[in-house]
Design a protein around this motif. Structure first.
Motif, short mmCIF file in Angstrom:
data_model
loop_
_atom_site.label_atom_id
_atom_site.label_comp_id
_atom_site.label_asym_id
_atom_site.label_seq_id
_atom_site.Cartn_x
_atom_site.Cartn_y
_atom_site.Cartn_z
N LEU A 1 39.78 -29.62 -30.17
CA LEU A 1 41.12 -29.73 -29.58
C LEU A 1 41.06 -29.64 -28.06
O LEU A 1 41.77 -30.36 -27.36
N GLY A 2 40.20 -28.76 -27.54
CA GLY A 2 40.04 -28.67 -26.09
C GLY A 2 39.48 -29.96 -25.51
O GLY A 2 39.92 -30.42 -24.46
N GLY A 3 38.50 -30.52 -26.20
CA GLY A 3 37.92 -31.80 -25.75
C GLY A 3 38.96 -32.91 -25.76
O GLY A 3 39.03 -33.73 -24.84
N LEU A 4 39.76 -32.93 -26.81
CA LEU A 4 40.81 -33.94 -26.91
C LEU A 4 41.83 -33.78 -25.79
O LEU A 4 42.23 -34.76 -25.15
N ALA A 5 42.24 -32.54 -25.54
CA ALA A 5 43.19 -32.29 -24.46
C ALA A 5 42.60 -32.70 -23.11
O ALA A 5 43.29 -33.29 -22.28
N TYR A 6 41.32 -32.41 -22.90
CA TYR A 6 40.65 -32.79 -21.65
C TYR A 6 40.62 -34.31 -21.49
O TYR A 6 40.89 -34.83 -20.41
N VAL A 7 40.29 -35.00 -22.58
CA VAL A 7 40.25 -36.47 -22.52
C VAL A 7 41.62 -37.03 -22.17
O VAL A 7 41.74 -37.92 -21.33
N PHE A 8 42.65 -36.53 -22.81
CA PHE A 8 43.99 -37.02 -22.51
C PHE A 8 44.37 -36.73 -21.06
O PHE A 8 44.93 -37.58 -20.38
N TYR A 9 44.04 -35.53 -20.59
CA TYR A 9 44.35 -35.17 -19.21
C TYR A 9 43.63 -36.08 -18.23
O TYR A 9 44.22 -36.61 -17.29
N GLU A 10 42.32 -36.26 -18.44
CA GLU A 10 41.53 -37.11 -17.54
C GLU A 10 41.99 -38.56 -17.59
O GLU A 10 42.04 -39.24 -16.57
N SER A 11 42.31 -39.04 -18.77
CA SER A 11 42.77 -40.42 -18.92
C SER A 11 44.08 -40.62 -18.17
O SER A 11 44.25 -41.60 -17.45
N ARG A 12 44.99 -39.67 -18.33
CA ARG A 12 46.27 -39.76 -17.64
C ARG A 12 46.08 -39.66 -16.13
O ARG A 12 46.70 -40.40 -15.36
N ALA A 13 45.22 -38.76 -15.68
CA ALA A 13 44.97 -38.59 -14.24
C ALA A 13 44.33 -39.85 -13.65
O ALA A 13 44.69 -40.30 -12.57
N SER A 14 43.38 -40.42 -14.39
CA SER A 14 42.72 -41.64 -13.92
C SER A 14 43.72 -42.80 -13.84
O SER A 14 43.71 -43.56 -12.87
N THR A 15 44.57 -42.89 -14.83
CA THR A 15 45.59 -43.95 -14.82
C THR A 15 46.53 -43.77 -13.64
O THR A 15 46.89 -44.74 -12.97
N ARG A 16 46.92 -42.53 -13.38
CA ARG A 16 47.81 -42.26 -12.23
C ARG A 16 47.13 -42.62 -10.92
O ARG A 16 47.76 -43.22 -10.03
N ARG A 17 45.85 -42.25 -10.77
CA ARG A 17 45.13 -42.57 -9.52
C ARG A 17 45.02 -44.08 -9.33
O ARG A 17 45.28 -44.59 -8.23
#
Length: 195
Positions: A25-41
């Protein structure tokens, strides 16, 4: 070899499950966070370049309008002001080309051609050759202006397709990792059930 008791095996399996599920679950949350941050950047960078391209179109239009107005002007004082205004607008175009990241491509070379044709037209005008100055504007400057605006449009289309490709790649990578994490969690749960 000593056998572990069923209770001990169950405790080990539950402990493994207790570690694997939060990690998943932590890995999944990290992936979603990084994906969203990368998309925003990526989106923010693309927005800045798009804004620079729109400003570039406006500045290029200002350059062309100034030159056209200059060729119609008869008052020497107004002509001098328009020449100065054209120089300022040309510098603004160069700054916007750099801001848009288009210094080495079609846009920069198209603007160089436009600027050269405009300078030629202005030079002819200043030597009293108004007819030739207008002919240069019509035959050289205006087509260069069209090439420049077309190059800007192509760059905008390329940026849009690159952003779409980045979003698709980000979604795909996120989906693959999500499947991997769920599969690992599923294996742990299946092992627990099987045990």
């Amino acid at each position: 070899m000593k056998r572990t008791s069923i209770t001990r095996q169950f405790v080990i399996l539950v402990a493994a499950f207790s570690v694997a599920m939060p990690a998943s679950l932590g890995g999944l949350a990290y992936v979603f966070y990084e994906s969203r941050a990368s998309t925003r950047r990526n989106s923010a960078a693309n927005d800045r370049r798009t804004d620079a391209l729109f400003a570039l179109v406006e500045e290029v239009g200002q350059v062309q309008a100034t030159v056209q107005q200059l060729l119609r002007e008869k008052d020497p004082d107004n002509m001098e002001k328009l020449i100065d205004q054209n120089k300022v607008a040309a510098k603004a175009v160069i700054a916007k080309i750099q801001e848009a990241g288009a210094t080495g491509g079609d846009i920069a070379s198209a603007f160089e051609a436009l600027d050269s044709a405009n300078e030629k037209s202005i030079g002819l005008l200043l030597h009293g050759e108004t007819g030739q100055a207008q002919q240069v504007l019509i035959e050289e400057s205006n087509p260069d202006f069209e090439r420049l605006t077309s190059a800007i449009g192509r760059m905008q289309q390329l940026m849009n397709s690159q952003e779409a490709a980045l979003l698709a790649a980000s979604d795909s990578a996120g989906s693959r990792l999500q499947i991997t994490i769920f599969a690992a969690g599923g294996i742990v749960i299946a092992g627990l059930i099987a045990f």
